[in-house]
Design a protein around this motif. Sequence first.
Motif, PDB file in Angstrom:
ATOM      1  N   GLN A  45      -3.626  10.030  -0.212  1.00 55.22           N
ATOM      2  CA  GLN A  45      -2.525  10.978  -0.096  1.00 55.22           C
ATOM      3  C   GLN A  45      -3.128  12.359   0.106  1.00 55.22           C
ATOM      4  N   PHE A  46      -2.505  13.115   0.988  1.00 52.83           N
ATOM      5  CA  PHE A  46      -3.033  14.415   1.325  1.00 52.83           C
ATOM      6  C   PHE A  46      -1.887  15.411   1.434  1.00 52.83           C
ATOM      7  N   LYS A  47      -2.199  16.636   1.126  1.00 50.18           N
ATOM      8  CA  LYS A  47      -1.248  17.731   1.265  1.00 50.18           C
ATOM      9  C   LYS A  47      -1.928  18.760   2.156  1.00 50.18           C
ATOM     10  N   ARG A  48      -1.248  19.182   3.214  1.00 54.81           N
ATOM     11  CA  ARG A  48      -1.811  20.130   4.155  1.00 54.81           C
ATOM     12  C   ARG A  48      -0.791  21.220   4.464  1.00 54.81           C
ATOM     13  N   GLN A  49      -1.301  22.382   4.824  1.00 53.15           N
ATOM     14  CA  GLN A  49      -0.451  23.483   5.257  1.00 53.15           C
ATOM     15  C   GLN A  49      -0.998  23.997   6.580  1.00 53.15           C
ATOM     16  N   LEU A  50      -0.127  24.089   7.573  1.00 54.11           N
ATOM     17  CA  LEU A  50      -0.500  24.609   8.877  1.00 54.11           C
ATOM     18  C   LEU A  50       0.196  25.942   9.079  1.00 54.11           C
ATOM     19  N   LYS A  51      -0.519  26.919   9.614  1.00 52.85           N
ATOM     20  CA  LYS A  51       0.038  28.248   9.883  1.00 52.85           C
ATOM     21  C   LYS A  51       0.062  28.482  11.390  1.00 52.85           C
ATOM     22  N   ARG A  52       1.037  29.273  11.824  1.00 54.89           N
ATOM     23  CA  ARG A  52       1.140  29.623  13.241  1.00 54.89           C
ATOM     24  C   ARG A  52      -0.119  30.363  13.671  1.00 54.89           C
ATOM     25  N   PRO A  53      -0.762  29.873  14.728  1.00 52.96           N
ATOM     26  CA  PRO A  53      -1.918  30.600  15.252  1.00 52.96           C
ATOM     27  C   PRO A  53      -1.480  31.942  15.851  1.00 52.96           C
ATOM     28  N   ALA A  54      -2.381  32.888  15.899  1.00 50.94           N
ATOM     29  CA  ALA A  54      -2.080  34.222  16.413  1.00 50.94           C
ATOM     30  C   ALA A  54      -2.086  34.240  17.939  1.00 50.94           C
ATOM     31  N   GLY A  55      -1.315  35.154  18.496  1.00 48.63           N
ATOM     32  CA  GLY A  55      -1.331  35.448  19.924  1.00 48.63           C
ATOM     33  C   GLY A  55      -1.077  34.259  20.816  1.00 48.63           C
TER      34      GLY A  55
ATOM     35  N   GLN B 268       5.113  28.369   9.419  1.00 40.24           N
ATOM     36  CA  GLN B 268       4.323  27.547   8.510  1.00 40.24           C
ATOM     37  C   GLN B 268       4.903  26.133   8.428  1.00 40.24           C
ATOM     38  N   ILE B 269       4.001  25.150   8.346  1.00 43.86           N
ATOM     39  CA  ILE B 269       4.383  23.751   8.159  1.00 43.86           C
ATOM     40  C   ILE B 269       3.702  23.259   6.886  1.00 43.86           C
ATOM     41  N   ASP B 270       4.488  22.776   5.943  1.00 43.52           N
ATOM     42  CA  ASP B 270       3.969  22.173   4.720  1.00 43.52           C
ATOM     43  C   ASP B 270       4.084  20.665   4.882  1.00 43.52           C
ATOM     44  N   SER B 271       2.975  19.965   4.713  1.00 45.03           N
ATOM     45  CA  SER B 271       2.945  18.544   5.017  1.00 45.03           C
ATOM     46  C   SER B 271       2.350  17.732   3.884  1.00 45.03           C
ATOM     47  N   GLN B 272       2.869  16.513   3.740  1.00 57.76           N
ATOM     48  CA  GLN B 272       2.309  15.496   2.856  1.00 57.76           C
ATOM     49  C   GLN B 272       2.039  14.274   3.721  1.00 57.76           C
ATOM     50  N   ILE B 273       0.905  13.656   3.496  1.00 56.00           N
ATOM     51  CA  ILE B 273       0.529  12.479   4.255  1.00 56.00           C
ATOM     52  C   ILE B 273       0.218  11.352   3.281  1.00 56.00           C
ATOM     53  N   ALA B 274       0.762  10.166   3.528  1.00 60.67           N
ATOM     54  CA  ALA B 274       0.436   8.959   2.763  1.00 60.67           C
ATOM     55  C   ALA B 274      -0.118   7.942   3.751  1.00 60.67           C
ATOM     56  N   SER B 275      -1.373   7.550   3.534  1.00 65.13           N
ATOM     57  CA  SER B 275      -2.012   6.586   4.428  1.00 65.13           C
ATOM     58  C   SER B 275      -2.932   5.693   3.606  1.00 65.13           C
ATOM     59  N   ALA B 276      -3.540   4.714   4.249  1.00 66.79           N
ATOM     60  CA  ALA B 276      -4.481   3.844   3.558  1.00 66.79           C
ATOM     61  C   ALA B 276      -5.685   4.633   3.047  1.00 66.79           C
ATOM     62  N   GLN B 277      -5.975   5.781   3.654  1.00 65.73           N
ATOM     63  CA  GLN B 277      -7.089   6.621   3.221  1.00 65.73           C
ATOM     64  C   GLN B 277      -6.741   7.435   1.973  1.00 65.73           C
TER      65      GLN B 277
ATOM     66  N   ALA C 187       0.838  -1.207   0.000  1.00 62.74           N
ATOM     67  CA  ALA C 187       0.000   0.000   0.000  1.00 62.74           C
ATOM     68  C   ALA C 187       0.867   1.249   0.000  1.00 62.74           C
ATOM     69  N   MET C 188       1.913   1.279   0.819  1.00 61.49           N
ATOM     70  CA  MET C 188       2.789   2.449   0.867  1.00 61.49           C
ATOM     71  C   MET C 188       3.546   2.597  -0.444  1.00 61.49           C
ATOM     72  N   ALA C 189       4.034   1.510  -0.989  1.00 60.68           N
ATOM     73  CA  ALA C 189       4.747   1.586  -2.258  1.00 60.68           C
ATOM     74  C   ALA C 189       3.840   2.138  -3.351  1.00 60.68           C
ATOM     75  N   ALA C 190       2.609   1.658  -3.403  1.00 59.67           N
ATOM     76  CA  ALA C 190       1.665   2.153  -4.410  1.00 59.67           C
ATOM     77  C   ALA C 190       1.382   3.634  -4.214  1.00 59.67           C
ATOM     78  N   ALA C 191       1.224   4.062  -2.965  1.00 60.49           N
ATOM     79  CA  ALA C 191       0.955   5.474  -2.685  1.00 60.49           C
ATOM     80  C   ALA C 191       2.134   6.344  -3.111  1.00 60.49           C
ATOM     81  N   LEU C 192       3.335   5.892  -2.829  1.00 60.81           N
ATOM     82  CA  LEU C 192       4.503   6.695  -3.195  1.00 60.81           C
ATOM     83  C   LEU C 192       4.722   6.729  -4.701  1.00 60.81           C
ATOM     84  N   PHE C 193       4.462   5.619  -5.393  1.00 57.74           N
ATOM     85  CA  PHE C 193       4.589   5.625  -6.847  1.00 57.74           C
ATOM     86  C   PHE C 193       3.572   6.568  -7.476  1.00 57.74           C
ATOM     87  N   ALA C 194       2.369   6.584  -6.938  1.00 55.14           N
ATOM     88  CA  ALA C 194       1.343   7.482  -7.468  1.00 55.14           C
ATOM     89  C   ALA C 194       1.727   8.940  -7.253  1.00 55.14           C
TER      90      ALA C 194
END
Length: 192
Positions: free
Chosen positions: A169-179, A158-167, A13-20
Amino acid sequence: MKHNRLRRTTGLAMAAALFAAAPFLSAQAQQQHAHVHGQLKLDVAVDGPTVVIDMESPLDNIVGFERAPKTDAEKKAVEDAVAVLRAADKLFVVDPAANCKLGPVDLRSGALGLGNPDPAEPVGHADLDATFSFNCTNASAAKFIDVNLFGALKGLRQIDSQIASAQGQFKRQLKRPAGAQASQPVRLSWGK
């Protein structure tokens, strides 16, 4: 960061996700040393009994400078930062449904003399790369990680993230919360 560091995970599953994801990963690999202060990259792989988080950050985000430490204060900053990173289960709280425990932590930085750093790391713009492995009884149940990096790394914006899971592949960006919220965890989620 070289994406072959995910080699610690196995399975079709991980190999297939990474190849895709190959076209996306190839483009990112071409920019691997174009780091930006205040930003870091996280790659999350959920496979079999493990959750593996690969992190790539300019060293400046971690200790406030991008070279070997020179003063006692800089050496203390490095020592403190390494201790914080080694306690990765405080920085990354994996969804309790996965029932994970922190496994091996691998830190790499040529400037700090840690691990086996990337030999192509440019002088004067040092990075810190890390791999955090979590051993789980039900890793596939994980749908999020609460990330505490903004509280631990004051210069991080800022955090730029890629996630590979059985669900998928996802790309997410997290920003520092204020205050005051900046010291609170930020949820990195995926799946349904």
